[in-house]
Design a protein around this motif. Structure first.
Motif, PDB file in Angstrom:
ATOM      1  N   ASP A 151     -92.884  -0.641 -21.769  1.00 60.04           N
ATOM      2  CA  ASP A 151     -91.604  -1.140 -21.267  1.00 60.04           C
ATOM      3  C   ASP A 151     -91.307  -0.538 -19.896  1.00 60.04           C
ATOM      4  N   PRO A 152     -90.241  -0.988 -19.228  1.00 62.63           N
ATOM      5  CA  PRO A 152     -90.011  -0.596 -17.832  1.00 62.63           C
ATOM      6  C   PRO A 152     -89.777   0.900 -17.621  1.00 62.63           C
ATOM      7  N   PHE A 153     -90.278   1.377 -16.480  1.00 58.61           N
ATOM      8  CA  PHE A 153     -89.912   2.700 -15.975  1.00 58.61           C
ATOM      9  C   PHE A 153     -89.113   2.446 -14.690  1.00 58.61           C
ATOM     10  N   VAL A 154     -87.830   2.749 -14.734  1.00 63.13           N
ATOM     11  CA  VAL A 154     -86.933   2.428 -13.615  1.00 63.13           C
ATOM     12  C   VAL A 154     -86.378   3.725 -13.043  1.00 63.13           C
ATOM     13  N   LYS A 155     -86.396   3.815 -11.708  1.00 65.55           N
ATOM     14  CA  LYS A 155     -85.903   5.026 -11.042  1.00 65.55           C
ATOM     15  C   LYS A 155     -84.732   4.663 -10.127  1.00 65.55           C
ATOM     16  N   ILE A 156     -83.738   5.556 -10.090  1.00 67.61           N
ATOM     17  CA  ILE A 156     -82.651   5.420  -9.122  1.00 67.61           C
ATOM     18  C   ILE A 156     -82.376   6.789  -8.523  1.00 67.61           C
ATOM     19  N   ASN A 157     -82.300   6.833  -7.179  1.00 72.96           N
ATOM     20  CA  ASN A 157     -82.007   8.079  -6.479  1.00 72.96           C
ATOM     21  C   ASN A 157     -80.494   8.176  -6.277  1.00 72.96           C
ATOM     22  N   CYS A 158     -79.882   9.048  -7.040  1.00 71.91           N
ATOM     23  CA  CYS A 158     -78.422   9.157  -7.015  1.00 71.91           C
ATOM     24  C   CYS A 158     -77.888   9.703  -5.692  1.00 71.91           C
ATOM     25  N   GLY A 159     -78.746  10.340  -4.920  1.00 72.26           N
ATOM     26  CA  GLY A 159     -78.310  10.921  -3.666  1.00 72.26           C
ATOM     27  C   GLY A 159     -78.547  10.030  -2.465  1.00 72.26           C
ATOM     28  N   ALA A 160     -79.249   8.907  -2.672  1.00 74.13           N
ATOM     29  CA  ALA A 160     -79.613   8.048  -1.548  1.00 74.13           C
ATOM     30  C   ALA A 160     -78.733   6.814  -1.432  1.00 74.13           C
ATOM     31  N   ILE A 161     -77.826   6.641  -2.398  1.00 73.31           N
ATOM     32  CA  ILE A 161     -76.984   5.437  -2.408  1.00 73.31           C
ATOM     33  C   ILE A 161     -75.520   5.850  -2.252  1.00 73.31           C
ATOM     34  N   PRO A 162     -74.791   5.230  -1.346  1.00 69.70           N
ATOM     35  CA  PRO A 162     -73.368   5.559  -1.175  1.00 69.70           C
ATOM     36  C   PRO A 162     -72.615   5.447  -2.505  1.00 69.70           C
ATOM     37  N   GLU A 163     -71.637   6.303  -2.659  1.00 73.98           N
ATOM     38  CA  GLU A 163     -70.910   6.371  -3.928  1.00 73.98           C
ATOM     39  C   GLU A 163     -70.296   5.033  -4.307  1.00 73.98           C
ATOM     40  N   ASN A 164     -69.758   4.281  -3.320  1.00 76.62           N
ATOM     41  CA  ASN A 164     -69.087   3.017  -3.639  1.00 76.62           C
ATOM     42  C   ASN A 164     -70.065   1.943  -4.122  1.00 76.62           C
ATOM     43  N   LEU A 165     -71.350   2.156  -3.898  1.00 78.37           N
ATOM     44  CA  LEU A 165     -72.359   1.189  -4.363  1.00 78.37           C
ATOM     45  C   LEU A 165     -73.135   1.696  -5.575  1.00 78.37           C
TER      46      LEU A 165
END
Length: 571
Positions: A313-327
């Motif tokens: 199944d999927p392995f999904v990554k999100i960088n919490c420090g690279a995306i503006p808070e409002n997005l």
């Protein structure tokens, strides 16, 4: 009616040979048995000095000592004689000596044969006793003669319970469900049966008849083999083969799926991390992976995913420090149709939904705002999310992994990170040490990245020993990521196939060991010493150290002595 016997007739009729001499040694008595046993006629013996007839006589000794000598063996004319010798005493004076003897050659032969037979029997009994298989031996009538200790071990029966007893009676008492011995006696041929004992053991029982020259059965030898042990070994072997094949497939699968994220682990600490990661991968607990930037946190996260039952199944990554808070909120949870200006009329799934059934990696989780921390905590606790602008919850089945290079404990104490969220995401914490603390991994990482970029750019470049040593000594504050970038840059920018120390961009000024004032040989010596010290620190024995360094154990011992390191480490 009385009958008179004269003493000469009696002596002549005695089976034993009798010789008597007077004080002078003259033979006074020499009966018929003595003549026959010694093959000397009576006429040639009577009146003669006994020493002329029997040169090695002991009768003079009897007269001298005045003692009786009984049951003494001796040889005469290739015969074994058993002799009793006594002094002849009259009026308290020794007047002669008497010798009584008989031929025991046949008895002696029989005794020797019996001794040999006993020795053979003892040897056969020892052989039977030492057999791992059980043996049960009966006579030709079916009475038990012996069982060996292996049979006792296999069956639980004891020799004193069965020896001397008939197999029919033992069968009736339940010592065996079906007597092979009785079948052998009935059929007069080898018989093999399968039995299950009261203990649950499965045994193969083979009875063999022993015949005499007339074709009569004199013994039945029964061999008992514990098949349950063989079956268990067979099953264990089959399980091992299945596991081996499984592990081979898993290794192949890992190599394919990890691709560029292949884990290089030569140091003891990294091997322990991989072992810990493989164990935690089997469960859906949240994992917090910490360490400096570039140490390979994402690689370990992918490794955990690939080892889990969610690997398809999927392995999904999100960088919490690279995306503006409002997005970031809409990136995490998605948004409902028309929820804000510019939003898609169809809405958009967030990372949670994209990772449903698989794994979601929250990279740099320490950068989350307090507001988003609350929403993330709720999602983790309830296993459901609300899209931005949505009113209906969506159930999620997502395994959460989190990474950070920050000290979350410190952030909690500074009220910058929620304590409850911290405990929620750090069920299993994994810390990856910086590359400078596991320098034994560096040569293998260099080799890995060199192969990677040689294959990528279809070239064939390598490093000189001096360049390698300089790379190993470098601090690598950017850790594995910096090393990766450096190797790629050198592969691309250096025109020669052999990259030398002079091609390295100023690494000598940033090494962990100051060696500017050293000669090249001194610097290499220092590198060797430091590598040896680090490897010894991560090893229990010098053999383990040798394996880590890729050299022989005697070489390690020699290097320890050369660098005057702790002698206690030599083992």
């Amino acid at each position: 009616m009385s009958q008179n016997f004269d003493i000469d007739s009696v002596l002549e009729s005695v089976y034993n040979g009798i010789i008597a001499i007077n004080r002078a040694g003259e033979i006074m008595l020499f009966n018929r048995s003595a003549s026959e046993l010694l093959n000397i006629s009576k006429e040639k013996a009577i009146g003669k000095d006994i020493r002329d007839v029997i040169p090695k006589t002991e009768l003079f000794k009897v007269m001298e000592t005045e003692k009786t000598y009984s049951s003494e063996k001796g040889q005469f004319n290739n015969k074994t004689m058993l002799t009793n010798r006594s002094p002849i005493i009259k009026d308290g004076q020794v007047i002669g000596a008497l010798g009584v003897f008989q031929d025991i050659s046949e008895l002696e032969h029989i005794s020797q044969e019996l001794a040999k037979t006993k020795a053979i029997n003892d040897e056969l009994r020892a052989i039977i006793e030492s057999s791992y298989d059980g043996f049960w031996i009966t006579d030709g009538e079916g009475y038990t003669i012996m069982i060996n200790s292996s049979y006792e071990r296999i069956s639980g029966a004891r020799a004193e319970e069965v020896v001397g007893r008939h197999m029919k009676k033992l069968e009736e008492e339940g010592f065996c469900s079906e007597s092979v011995t009785l079948k052998v006696l009935e059929q007069k041929e080898r018989v093999t049966l399968m039995h299950e004992l009261f203990s649950g053991k499965k045994v193969m029982v083979t009875g063999n008849p022993v015949f005499d020259s007339d074709g009569n059965i004199t013994k039945v030898v029964t061999n008992v083999r514990d098949i349950s042990e063989l079956l268990s070994l067979k099953q264990e072997l089959e399980r091992t083969q299945v596991l081996t094949q499984h592990y081979k497939e898993k290794l192949t699968e890992m190599e394919i799926k990890l691709g560029e994220g292949e884990v290089i682990a030569k140091s003891k600490v990294m091997k322990n991390i991989l072992d810990q990661s493989a164990r935690v991968a089997l469960f859906d607990s949240t994992v917090l992976i910490t360490g400096e930037t570039g140490v390979g946190k994402e690689v370990i996260a992918k490794y955990i995913h690939q080892q889990s039952n969610r690997k398809e199944d999927p392995f999904v990554k999100i960088n919490c420090g690279a995306i503006p808070e409002n997005l970031l909120e809409s990136e995490l949870f998605g948004y409902a149709p028309g929820s804000f200006t510019g939003a898609s009329q169809k809405g958009k799934p967030g990372k949670f939904e994209m990772a449903d059934g698989g794994t979601l990696l929250l990279d740099e989780i320490g950068e989350l705002s307090k507001n988003l921390q609350v929403k993330l905590l709720r999602a983790l606790q309830d296993q459901e999310i609300y899209r931005v602008g949505g009113v209906k919850p969506k159930k999620m089945d997502v395994r959460i992994l989190a990474c950070t290079n920050q000290n979350l404990n410190k952030l909690v104490s500074e009220d910058k990170f929620r304590e409850d969220l911290y405990y929620r995401i750090s069920v299993v914490p994994i810390y990856i040490p910086p590359l400078r603390e596991r320098s034994e991994d560096i040569p293998f990482l260099i080799r890995h990245f060199t192969r990677k970029y040689n294959n990528k750019y279809n070239i064939n470049k390598g490093f000189s020993t001096e360049a390698l040593n300089q790379l190993i000594k470098y601090n690598w504050l950017g850790n594995v990521r910096e090393l990766n970038n450096m190797i790629e840059r050198l592969i691309i920018m250096v025109s020669k196939n052999l990259i030398e120390e002079t091609d390295l961009p100023g690494l000598a000024h940033h090494t962990s060991d100051t060696s500017i004032n050293m000669s090249l040989s001194e610097a290499l010596n220092e590198v060797e010493k430091n590598m040896l010290k680090r490897a010894l620190g991560d090893s229990q024995t010098t053999r383990e150290t040798a394996e880590k360094l890729g050299v022989s154990q005697p070489t390690v011992v020699r290097k320890i002595k050369k660098h005057n390191l702790n002698k206690d480490l030599i083992s």
